[in-house]
Every structure is written in C-alpha cells, then in structure tokens.
Motif scaffolding. Structure first.
Motif, short mmCIF file in Angstrom:
data_model
loop_
_atom_site.label_atom_id
_atom_site.label_comp_id
_atom_site.label_asym_id
_atom_site.label_seq_id
_atom_site.Cartn_x
_atom_site.Cartn_y
_atom_site.Cartn_z
N LEU A 52 0.82 -1.22 0.00
CA LEU A 52 0.00 0.00 0.00
C LEU A 52 0.85 1.26 0.00
N GLN A 53 2.01 1.18 -0.63
CA GLN A 53 2.86 2.37 -0.76
C GLN A 53 2.36 3.24 -1.91
N ALA A 54 1.75 2.60 -2.90
CA ALA A 54 1.16 3.35 -4.01
C ALA A 54 -0.21 3.89 -3.59
N SER A 55 -0.66 4.94 -4.25
CA SER A 55 -1.96 5.52 -3.93
C SER A 55 -3.07 4.64 -4.50
N PRO A 56 -4.30 4.77 -3.98
CA PRO A 56 -5.41 3.99 -4.55
C PRO A 56 -5.58 4.22 -6.04
N ALA A 57 -5.39 5.46 -6.49
CA ALA A 57 -5.52 5.74 -7.93
C ALA A 57 -4.46 5.01 -8.73
N GLN A 58 -3.22 5.00 -8.24
CA GLN A 58 -2.15 4.30 -8.93
C GLN A 58 -2.39 2.80 -8.95
N ILE A 59 -2.86 2.26 -7.82
CA ILE A 59 -3.12 0.82 -7.74
C ILE A 59 -4.21 0.43 -8.73
N GLY A 60 -5.31 1.18 -8.73
CA GLY A 60 -6.40 0.89 -9.65
C GLY A 60 -5.96 0.99 -11.10
N ALA A 61 -5.19 2.03 -11.42
CA ALA A 61 -4.72 2.21 -12.79
C ALA A 61 -3.80 1.07 -13.21
#
Length: 344
Positions: free
Chosen positions: A33-42
């Motif tokens: 969870l170091q990446a943001s939710p937007a980055q993870i979803g993308a």
C-alpha cells in the motif's frame, strides 16, 4: 510506481511487460500500500488490458507469499478455486476434501468473502451456513482443526492482510485483476500438489509455465465448473497437467469411468450448498453430486501419486466414502470450529 505504471499503461500497442525485478517493485508498492489507490487501480486495469506475463505473475505471487502467514504443515494438495464464488453449480471441493483426508491425503482449501466479478457463494458462506461463526475461522482454530482432520481452511484475508486492505479497490473496480490469480497461488501450507481452476483454456500456456517456476511437484490446471478446479460430471473437462516439466493436455470424460450423470437444476444458495455437502458425505445426495465428488477425488489422488490411475482413485474414494470416515471427519471439523470464539 509512476514510472512502472507508464510502462504498462501506454495502451495496447505501446505497453510492455515488466521485467521480473520491475514487477517485484510494483508488487511491493501495491501489496505494501505504498502506491496511492488511484495508482493501484490504474496499474491493475493496465495489466488486465495488457495481460500479465509469467514474470509479472511470479513476482506478485512471491511478494504475496512474503506478506502472508504460511504454515507448512500438510504436505498434501492445495485446491485453488476462484474467490468470487459460485452461482450455478455445486461446490464439490468441500466434500471431496474430507474424502481425500480420510484416504490419507491432506487438503488445503482457501477463500474469502465474495469478490468481483461474480459475487457468488463462497466457501466461507457455506461454512457459516453449516453453523461456523465467521470469527471462528481464525488461523489457530483452523490449524488445530486441520491437525485433527487433515483439512485446512484458510480465510485468505486473515492469513494475507494485504488482500483485505486491497478489497475496497477491487470492489470498486468490479472486475478481474492480477490479484484474482495471485491469491490462489499463495500456497499457505506449502503443498507439493496443486489443482488450479481457470475460466479459459487460452491461459493454459502461461499458467503451466508459471507452475513450473513456482516449483510444485505436480500440478493440474482445470477449466472447470464456473472457472473452478472441479471437473464436470455431465461432460468432458479440459485439463493440463505438469509432469516432469512437461505440460500434458488431457480431456477427462466422466463417461469413460461410467460416472456421466445429468445434473439437476438448483438455485444454489449457501444453505443449499451446505445441505448438499452434508448429504454427499452421508451418501444420501443426488447421484450427480456424489459422482462429481468421486471423480474429483479420483483425479486428485492420481495427481498426488497416491494411486496409479484415475479409475483406481475413483474406486478408492468410493470405498472411503462408504466407510463413513469422511463424514466423521467432517462432523469433527465442524464441531471444533463451531465452538464459541473466545472474547478478547
């Protein structure tokens, strides 16, 4: 994370597969969870469009395994079915697990609450309908039940916390992602044998190459009922077995074993799944479901090298079922997990 996202998200023609080292970075950013939710979803959507490479899948599996609680206790077979559950078919793996355990082959089952894209009935739903409180499916309780019966159930989001943390994003996306494959390969009890369900035979090549990298002694990819690792009883099932580094394609036809049986239509709910499982283990269910369990048990015994042929495996499972021992194990397992959870 942004530079990795750019590589996989350049569109159908411009996107490229990540190297193994790059995929490890991406997996650590997402599962940690170091990446943001937007980055993870993308990233998850870009991978879905591009299609994950073997190296990317291997990297995500390795990272998920490092993040998970794993208990190398069984030395048996891991049954890996989709976590999005079932809507239109009997979950034969529960009854099959207790027959295999009674035959001396430990079994690991795993799952979670319903997920997209199917949002079907899950193993956890069935166990709760059988009277097990959700809080009773804790690691220690399930390990104790497995030590007594040979059947381990893993509630994946407790054993692998990142899966629980990523659930909101997966629910919002509402479709399959790389995690739908990865969560089935965490191998919580270090099983040497694996039965792995897929929806489409187009992934056989990638999955067999991945199984080789993951080091299972024997594994079988099964294009089973609703994408599960369960063979059909009313028609042939396409499978691919890894043997000594070689992929062997095989159509397994229940008719060849005298088991082909029309399947009665049911509106499958969690209570009906639990009732049918109980009836199968008592030998009192519709023959289609009993035959399905025997076929799946025979194939899994053969995969694990406990019998010389699928036919021998079927006869072994039939004799074991008729002995009543699987039902005793099942009732013992339920009793151990139905105990009221201790207040913390």
């Amino acid at each position: 994370m942004i530079h990795l996202l750019k590589e996989v998200g350049r569109g159908k023609r411009g996107a490229r597969d990540l190297s193994y080292e790059e995929a490890i970075q991406a997996a650590e950013s997402i599962l940690g969870l170091q990446a943001s939710p937007a980055q993870i979803g993308a990233f998850l959507m870009a991978e879905r469009i591009k299609m994950e490479s073997v190296e990317e899948l291997q990297a995500f599996v390795k990272t998920a395994r490092k993040a998970a609680h794993r208990h190398p206790m069984q030395g048996g077979i891991d049954c890996a079915a989709p976590y999005d559950g079932r809507k239109s078919s009997f979950i034969a793996s529960i009854a099959t697990a207790f027959i295999l355990a009674a035959a001396g082959l430990p079994v690991t089952l795993h799952g979670a609450a319903a997920l997209p894209p199917k949002w079907g009935v899950t193993l956890s739903d069935v166990f709760m309908s059988a009277g097990i409180h959700a809080k009773a499916l804790q690691r220690d309780s399930c390990i104790q039940a497995a030590e007594k019966t040979g059947v381990l159930y893993v509630h994946a989001e407790e054993w692998c916390p990142p899966l629980k943390q990523l659930r909101p994003i997966r629910e919002e996306l509402g479709m399959r992602t790389v995690l739908n494959t990865v969560e089935k390969l965490i191998d919580y009890s270090s099983s040497p044998f694996l039965s792995f369900g897929v929806f489409h035979n187009t992934v056989f090549d990638r999955m067999t190459r991945l199984m080789e990298q993951l080091g299972y002694q024997q594994s079988m990819i099964i294009q089973g009922s609703e994408g599960s690792d369960e063979l059909y009883i009313h028609r042939p099932t396409r499978t691919c077995r890894m043997e000594h580094g070689q992929a062997v394609l095989q159509m397994i036809d229940p008719e060849a074993f005298g088991l082909d049986t029309p399947v009665p239509e049911r509106e499958w709910s969690a209570p009906l799944q639990a009732e049918t499982t109980d009836a199968v283990l008592r030998g009192e269910a519709d023959m289609a479901f009993i035959h399905q369990v025997l076929l799946n048990g025979g194939v899994r015994l053969h995969l694990a090298g406990r019998v010389l042929s699928i036919e021998e495996g079927i006869y072994t499972c039939k004799a074991v079922l008729e002995s009543g021992e699987p039902y005793k194990l099942y009732t013992t397992w339920l009793k151990m997990l139905k105990k009221e959870p201790q207040a913390v």
